[in-house]
Design a protein around this motif. Sequence first.
Motif, PDB file in Angstrom:
ATOM      1  N   THR A   1      -0.995   9.775  -3.465  1.00  0.00           N
ATOM      2  CA  THR A   1      -0.790  11.233  -3.438  1.00  0.00           C
ATOM      3  C   THR A   1       0.730  11.553  -3.835  1.00  0.00           C
ATOM      4  OG1 THR A   1      -2.271  11.569  -1.666  1.00  0.00           O
ATOM      5  CG2 THR A   1      -0.778  13.320  -2.158  1.00  0.00           C
ATOM      6  N   TYR A   2       0.782  12.305  -4.967  1.00  0.00           N
ATOM      7  CA  TYR A   2       2.317  12.916  -5.385  1.00  0.00           C
ATOM      8  C   TYR A   2       2.508  14.260  -5.018  1.00  0.00           C
ATOM      9  CZ  TYR A   2       1.720   8.692  -8.504  1.00  0.00           C
ATOM     10  OH  TYR A   2       1.378   7.527  -8.986  1.00  0.00           O
ATOM     11  N   GLY A   3       3.596  14.820  -4.439  1.00  0.00           N
ATOM     12  CA  GLY A   3       3.886  15.959  -4.124  1.00  0.00           C
ATOM     13  C   GLY A   3       5.337  16.286  -4.045  1.00  0.00           C
ATOM     14  N   ILE A   4       5.693  17.700  -3.916  1.00  0.00           N
ATOM     15  CA  ILE A   4       6.975  18.244  -3.570  1.00  0.00           C
ATOM     16  C   ILE A   4       7.027  19.031  -2.408  1.00  0.00           C
ATOM     17  CG2 ILE A   4       8.483  19.604  -4.639  1.00  0.00           C
ATOM     18  CD1 ILE A   4       7.271  19.382  -7.341  1.00  0.00           C
ATOM     19  N   GLY A   5       8.090  18.805  -1.605  1.00  0.00           N
ATOM     20  CA  GLY A   5       8.091  19.073  -0.188  1.00  0.00           C
ATOM     21  C   GLY A   5       8.711  20.653  -0.293  1.00  0.00           C
ATOM     22  N   TRP A   6       8.766  21.417   0.748  1.00  0.00           N
ATOM     23  CA  TRP A   6       9.339  22.544   0.860  1.00  0.00           C
ATOM     24  C   TRP A   6      11.111  22.644   1.142  1.00  0.00           C
ATOM     25  CZ3 TRP A   6      11.640  25.069   5.062  1.00  0.00           C
ATOM     26  CH2 TRP A   6      11.211  24.324   6.479  1.00  0.00           C
TER      27      TRP A   6
ATOM     28  N   LEU B   1       5.168   4.347   2.913  1.00  0.00           N
ATOM     29  CA  LEU B   1       4.779   2.957   2.605  1.00  0.00           C
ATOM     30  C   LEU B   1       4.320   2.394   4.237  1.00  0.00           C
ATOM     31  CD1 LEU B   1       7.512   1.576   0.326  1.00  0.00           C
ATOM     32  CD2 LEU B   1       5.167   1.389  -0.194  1.00  0.00           C
ATOM     33  N   PRO B   2       3.215   2.822   4.515  1.00  0.00           N
ATOM     34  CA  PRO B   2       2.684   2.549   6.081  1.00  0.00           C
ATOM     35  C   PRO B   2       2.955   0.963   6.593  1.00  0.00           C
ATOM     36  CG  PRO B   2       1.156   3.701   4.829  1.00  0.00           C
ATOM     37  CD  PRO B   2       1.936   3.348   3.770  1.00  0.00           C
ATOM     38  N   GLN B   3       2.969  -0.018   5.431  1.00  0.00           N
ATOM     39  CA  GLN B   3       3.208  -1.213   6.095  1.00  0.00           C
ATOM     40  C   GLN B   3       4.650  -1.441   6.424  1.00  0.00           C
ATOM     41  OE1 GLN B   3       1.319  -2.397   2.104  1.00  0.00           O
ATOM     42  NE2 GLN B   3       0.682  -4.293   3.320  1.00  0.00           N
ATOM     43  N   MET B   4       5.759  -0.693   5.876  1.00  0.00           N
ATOM     44  CA  MET B   4       7.129  -0.550   6.507  1.00  0.00           C
ATOM     45  C   MET B   4       6.804  -0.079   7.680  1.00  0.00           C
ATOM     46  SD  MET B   4       8.716  -1.894   3.688  1.00  0.00           S
ATOM     47  CE  MET B   4      10.302  -1.045   3.287  1.00  0.00           C
TER      48      MET B   4
ATOM     49  N   GLU C   1       2.609  12.190   8.953  1.00  0.00           N
ATOM     50  CA  GLU C   1       1.369  11.218   9.142  1.00  0.00           C
ATOM     51  C   GLU C   1       0.887  10.668   7.774  1.00  0.00           C
ATOM     52  OE1 GLU C   1      -2.728  10.631  11.569  1.00  0.00           O
ATOM     53  OE2 GLU C   1      -1.666  12.587  11.663  1.00  0.00           O
ATOM     54  N   ALA C   2       0.967   9.375   7.738  1.00  0.00           N
ATOM     55  CA  ALA C   2       0.508   8.465   6.490  1.00  0.00           C
ATOM     56  C   ALA C   2      -1.275   8.287   6.485  1.00  0.00           C
ATOM     57  CB  ALA C   2       1.157   7.418   6.562  1.00  0.00           C
ATOM     58  N   VAL C   3      -1.933   8.433   5.473  1.00  0.00           N
ATOM     59  CA  VAL C   3      -3.214   8.170   5.562  1.00  0.00           C
ATOM     60  C   VAL C   3      -3.330   6.332   5.385  1.00  0.00           C
ATOM     61  CG1 VAL C   3      -5.418   8.098   4.249  1.00  0.00           C
ATOM     62  CG2 VAL C   3      -3.811  10.235   4.530  1.00  0.00           C
ATOM     63  N   LYS C   4      -3.702   5.973   6.503  1.00  0.00           N
ATOM     64  CA  LYS C   4      -3.898   4.475   6.673  1.00  0.00           C
ATOM     65  C   LYS C   4      -5.096   3.849   5.657  1.00  0.00           C
ATOM     66  CE  LYS C   4      -0.541   4.148   9.849  1.00  0.00           C
ATOM     67  NZ  LYS C   4      -0.461   5.366   9.798  1.00  0.00           N
ATOM     68  N   PRO C   5      -5.069   2.956   5.064  1.00  0.00           N
ATOM     69  CA  PRO C   5      -5.850   2.428   4.125  1.00  0.00           C
ATOM     70  C   PRO C   5      -7.101   1.747   5.150  1.00  0.00           C
ATOM     71  CG  PRO C   5      -4.406   0.544   4.592  1.00  0.00           C
ATOM     72  CD  PRO C   5      -3.626   1.850   5.195  1.00  0.00           C
TER      73      PRO C   5
ATOM     74  N   TYR D   1       0.877  -1.137   0.055  1.00  0.00           N
ATOM     75  CA  TYR D   1      -0.041  -0.128  -0.028  1.00  0.00           C
ATOM     76  C   TYR D   1       0.915   1.414   0.198  1.00  0.00           C
ATOM     77  CZ  TYR D   1      -3.058   3.627   1.509  1.00  0.00           C
ATOM     78  OH  TYR D   1      -3.773   4.850   1.884  1.00  0.00           O
ATOM     79  N   ILE D   2       0.696   2.282  -1.063  1.00  0.00           N
ATOM     80  CA  ILE D   2       1.611   3.372  -1.132  1.00  0.00           C
ATOM     81  C   ILE D   2       0.504   4.543  -0.921  1.00  0.00           C
ATOM     82  CG2 ILE D   2       2.906   4.777  -2.680  1.00  0.00           C
ATOM     83  CD1 ILE D   2       3.559   2.075  -4.154  1.00  0.00           C
ATOM     84  N   ASP D   3       1.078   5.311   0.046  1.00  0.00           N
ATOM     85  CA  ASP D   3       0.318   6.495   0.408  1.00  0.00           C
ATOM     86  C   ASP D   3       0.686   7.687  -0.100  1.00  0.00           C
ATOM     87  OD1 ASP D   3      -1.421   8.380   1.960  1.00  0.00           O
ATOM     88  OD2 ASP D   3       0.492   8.993   3.042  1.00  0.00           O
ATOM     89  N   ARG D   4       2.087   8.063  -0.217  1.00  0.00           N
ATOM     90  CA  ARG D   4       2.454   9.160  -1.063  1.00  0.00           C
ATOM     91  C   ARG D   4       3.982   8.837  -1.554  1.00  0.00           C
ATOM     92  NH1 ARG D   4       3.171  13.185   3.769  1.00  0.00           N
ATOM     93  NH2 ARG D   4       3.044  11.630   4.731  1.00  0.00           N
ATOM     94  N   PHE D   5       4.267   9.728  -2.779  1.00  0.00           N
ATOM     95  CA  PHE D   5       5.378   9.539  -3.446  1.00  0.00           C
ATOM     96  C   PHE D   5       5.603  11.181  -3.495  1.00  0.00           C
ATOM     97  CE2 PHE D   5       7.606   8.272  -7.637  1.00  0.00           C
ATOM     98  CZ  PHE D   5       8.645   8.739  -7.065  1.00  0.00           C
TER      99      PHE D   5
END
Length: 480
Positions: free
Chosen positions: A63-68, A77-80, A89-93, A42-46
């Motif tokens: 969710t794809y994003g660019i940080g500041w 990867l919340p399963q990791m 904080e990751a959005v859990k499935p 399960y992939i939350d963000r890239f």
Amino acid sequence: MEAVISVLKTVGLIVLVVMFFNVMIFVHELGHFLAGKWRGAYIDRFQIWFGKPIWSKKIGGVTYGIGWIPAGGFVSLPQMEDMEMVEGEAVKPDEEARKKMKPMKPLDKVIIAAAGPIFSLLLAYFFAVFVWVLGKPEAELPGTTIGYVVPNTPAAEAGLLPGDKITAIDGKPVTKWMGNMEGVRELIALSENEKIRFSIERPAGDGRVEKREIDCGYRLPETSWWERTGLRQVGVAPSSPTLVKSVLPGSPAEQAGLCPGDTIVAAEGKPVYTPAALDTEKGVTLHLTVRGKDGTERAVELTPAIPPNWQGKEGAFPLSGIVWAARLKTSMEHPTPQAQVNESFALMWKTLKKIAAPKSNIGMEHLSGPVGIGTYLYDMLTAPSGILLALWFAVVLNVNLAVLNILPLPIVDGGHVVLGTLEMVLKRPVQGRILTAIQYAFFFVLIGFFLFVTFKDVGSAVGGKSPEKLPTPVFATPAP
């Protein structure tokens, strides 16, 4: 118009440097992302770069994003193992999604963690193929003969003389003055001994060559507290051709009758091995022995002077008006991709060994962060054949990125590989407050180190600025 073009060129190079870093980070994180997809994770963000996203978009549940914070990147990867201190904080499935998810096995975790460094290494090979085909500009100073010994330096105090040929430093044979961490300059800087041992061959008056061992101290250049500590120096300069390439119109050299093709053989009756030995104060006349193109020698008197357009300017000094023939040897090499990767591994290993050595003057402060690497890359791109140098540098950087990330340390990919391996051995996940505390502690250590090297990058760049550049010397007004 020229100023506008110059600004646009500078902006373009800065954008190119930023894009270069983004490509490296993207490919590394793409390895984690694709491995995660392959293993059913399960992939939350890239996200590229750390911190709160300045841009984000959700596509296909990711969710794809660019940080500041312009450093690094991650695939959440919340399963990791818990990495929310870095990734947020990751959005859990939800429960329905969890039922459809494939269980995450320890081997899956190892594969996903190792995929990032593997992709970085593959990117290094990708760039290495271009270097192999297009070529890598190689510059070095051949020869190891001392051309000049600076007065009142450790070299002068130890008895090193112009004309001495250095054959080894601290027992390591040397065949060039500069190049690939194996030249005279590099071996002096990297020495770990209180006294640097020079093995030399000294010309004797009767044509013989005397072999000697000379122990020489060293000095560290003075730097400000915000700059990096200087590296070891002893006060020697390499021999260099004293061949006159041209003379400036109206200069002391022209008035003395020097011509292109002349070679300065001696000054004040002593052999001259480099133009640096001809430096003098204003008003001091040099008595030279000059050999012409036809091989005949003649006596010449030369009095260097400050060019009229330098009068009153800070840093002005007397010039003879001689343009000397260059000595730097350049060539185009085509190393194989594997040879480039092997060389990158070797350079990294040598650097880490010197940092760990207790008697070395090389420390953590001499490593560079994104600012230092970006500055180095920018300077590289402004040089002739800069794009070829940048391609070679890309190989080195991606090998470094792969190695540093696979180290068995918390937070980095190697730490996840270790945890996944332990889970396979222990038959249960490695969790607990101690692990979380270690991850948090290492995260703050990593951030502190990042800030430290960035501070040194900026400090050295600002503190190391040269004085205002003097204009091209002009001794005579050009004819209309």
